[in-house]
Design a protein around this motif. Structure first.
Motif, mmCIF file in Angstrom:
data_model
loop_
_atom_site.group_PDB
_atom_site.id
_atom_site.type_symbol
_atom_site.label_atom_id
_atom_site.label_comp_id
_atom_site.label_asym_id
_atom_site.label_seq_id
_atom_site.Cartn_x
_atom_site.Cartn_y
_atom_site.Cartn_z
ATOM 1 N N ASN A 62 0.816 -1.224 0.067
ATOM 2 C CA ASN A 62 0.043 -0.022 -0.021
ATOM 3 C C ASN A 62 0.923 1.338 0.090
ATOM 4 N N VAL A 63 0.534 2.165 -0.887
ATOM 5 C CA VAL A 63 1.270 3.366 -0.904
ATOM 6 C C VAL A 63 -0.214 4.321 -0.551
ATOM 7 N N PHE A 64 0.135 5.015 0.647
ATOM 8 C CA PHE A 64 -0.818 5.946 1.190
ATOM 9 C C PHE A 64 -1.170 6.909 0.280
ATOM 10 N N PRO A 65 -2.615 7.429 0.046
ATOM 11 C CA PRO A 65 -2.958 8.438 -0.789
ATOM 12 C C PRO A 65 -2.384 9.583 -0.697
ATOM 13 N N THR A 66 -1.801 10.006 0.623
ATOM 14 C CA THR A 66 -1.135 11.281 1.049
ATOM 15 C C THR A 66 0.607 10.985 0.946
ATOM 16 N N LYS A 67 0.896 9.826 0.156
ATOM 17 C CA LYS A 67 2.107 9.593 0.225
ATOM 18 C C LYS A 67 3.116 9.670 1.070
ATOM 19 N N HIS A 68 2.745 9.742 2.247
ATOM 20 C CA HIS A 68 3.665 9.852 3.530
ATOM 21 C C HIS A 68 4.018 8.523 4.290
ATOM 22 N N ALA A 69 3.446 7.387 3.670
ATOM 23 C CA ALA A 69 3.583 5.797 4.191
ATOM 24 C C ALA A 69 3.671 5.053 3.294
ATOM 25 N N ILE A 70 4.377 3.936 3.187
ATOM 26 C CA ILE A 70 4.456 2.934 2.623
ATOM 27 C C ILE A 70 4.514 1.593 3.130
ATOM 28 N N SER A 71 3.552 0.604 2.890
ATOM 29 C CA SER A 71 3.773 -0.749 3.495
ATOM 30 C C SER A 71 4.188 -1.636 2.458
ATOM 31 N N LEU A 72 4.975 -2.728 2.813
ATOM 32 C CA LEU A 72 5.615 -3.728 2.037
ATOM 33 C C LEU A 72 5.308 -4.983 2.653
ATOM 34 N N ARG A 73 5.372 -6.096 1.903
ATOM 35 C CA ARG A 73 5.439 -7.347 2.444
ATOM 36 C C ARG A 73 6.698 -8.165 1.579
ATOM 37 N N SER A 74 7.236 -8.851 2.605
ATOM 38 C CA SER A 74 8.550 -9.364 1.997
ATOM 39 C C SER A 74 8.175 -10.853 1.517
ATOM 40 N N LYS A 75 8.921 -11.727 0.745
ATOM 41 C CA LYS A 75 8.785 -12.911 0.278
ATOM 42 C C LYS A 75 8.572 -13.968 1.326
ATOM 43 N N MET A 76 9.082 -13.682 2.514
ATOM 44 C CA MET A 76 8.877 -14.312 3.596
ATOM 45 C C MET A 76 7.603 -14.206 4.228
ATOM 46 N N GLY A 77 7.008 -13.101 3.903
ATOM 47 C CA GLY A 77 5.562 -12.581 4.599
ATOM 48 C C GLY A 77 5.802 -11.487 5.740
ATOM 49 N N VAL A 78 6.957 -10.935 5.803
ATOM 50 C CA VAL A 78 6.961 -9.959 6.762
ATOM 51 C C VAL A 78 6.433 -8.499 6.324
ATOM 52 N N GLU A 79 5.454 -8.092 7.227
ATOM 53 C CA GLU A 79 4.836 -6.889 6.498
ATOM 54 C C GLU A 79 5.344 -5.574 7.331
ATOM 55 N N LEU A 80 6.055 -4.420 6.503
ATOM 56 C CA LEU A 80 6.459 -3.468 7.116
ATOM 57 C C LEU A 80 5.918 -2.315 6.961
ATOM 58 N N LEU A 81 6.003 -1.306 7.526
ATOM 59 C CA LEU A 81 5.354 0.317 7.438
ATOM 60 C C LEU A 81 6.794 1.253 7.525
ATOM 61 N N ILE A 82 6.793 1.815 6.402
ATOM 62 C CA ILE A 82 7.894 2.945 6.297
ATOM 63 C C ILE A 82 6.886 4.260 6.540
ATOM 64 N N HIS A 83 6.791 4.990 7.695
ATOM 65 C CA HIS A 83 6.091 6.241 7.919
ATOM 66 C C HIS A 83 6.949 7.404 7.985
ATOM 67 N N MET A 84 6.797 7.941 6.876
ATOM 68 C CA MET A 84 7.899 9.156 6.775
ATOM 69 C C MET A 84 7.344 10.520 7.442
ATOM 70 N N GLY A 85 8.030 10.741 8.504
ATOM 71 C CA GLY A 85 7.769 11.676 9.422
ATOM 72 C C GLY A 85 6.626 11.504 10.310
ATOM 73 N N LEU A 86 6.300 12.568 11.350
ATOM 74 C CA LEU A 86 4.969 12.372 11.900
ATOM 75 C C LEU A 86 3.984 13.450 11.556
ATOM 76 N N GLU A 87 2.841 12.996 11.753
ATOM 77 C CA GLU A 87 1.565 14.024 11.151
ATOM 78 C C GLU A 87 1.798 14.362 10.020
ATOM 79 N N THR A 88 2.290 13.685 8.910
ATOM 80 C CA THR A 88 2.932 14.186 7.794
ATOM 81 C C THR A 88 1.525 14.025 6.802
#
Length: 163
Positions: A62-88
């Protein structure tokens, strides 16, 4: 011959730094949603460079519509969120350039976004970037780096194993 096909992967997922900067403990993030691990465990990075890299081999969930965060799933199934900044989320995309979309296959170290942290900071927002394990019910973080400088797309910041 078939035994290797059904063998469970016991090797932990090595997660690379999505940003260049200083790694800090999640508890130091000045937002209780992250510091109290309401979304999950992880680390945070104070950015020193605009490029954001995929921390794992896998796909963009998922790329958030406001572009401030991206979630990814690894081949192993690990789900990560990269949240760029706070209240962005309030910036409605200003300061972010996304280079991927939902469903994009990514490799470790591949650029996925640009985060103009200087602009975001000038707009009054914190630039510290949490990197969160979203499916902590299935996985656990085994090794976390903190207090060190890290190079985005190169250095390992944590290892995640099946719970």
């Amino acid at each position: 011959m078939f035994k290797s096909l059904f063998k469970k992967n016991k090797e932990p997922e090595q997660v690379q730094a999505p940003l260049t900067g200083k790694i800090v403990a999640l508890e130091e993030v000045p937002d209780p949603v992250f510091s109290q691990k309401m979304m999950g465990d992880g680390i945070a990075i104070i950015p020193a460079d605009k490029k954001v890299y995929s921390p794992v081999d896998g796909e963009v969930v998922n790329v958030f519509p406001t572009k401030h965060a991206i979630s990814l799933r690894s081949k192993m199934g690990v789900e990560l969120l990269i949240h760029m900044g706070l209240e962005t989320v309030e910036l409605k995309g200003e300061g972010f350039q996304i280079l991927v979309q939902d469903g994009t296959k990514v490799s470790k170290g591949e650029p996925i976004a640009e985060f103009d942290f200087e602009k975001v900071s000038s707009l009054g927002k914190e630039v510290i970037t949490p990197v969160i394990l979203l499916n902590g019910d299935q996985f656990k973080i085994e090794n976390k780096q903190t207090g060190a400088s890290t190079t985005g797309g190169k250095d390992i910041i944590m290892e995640i194993a099946k719970a």
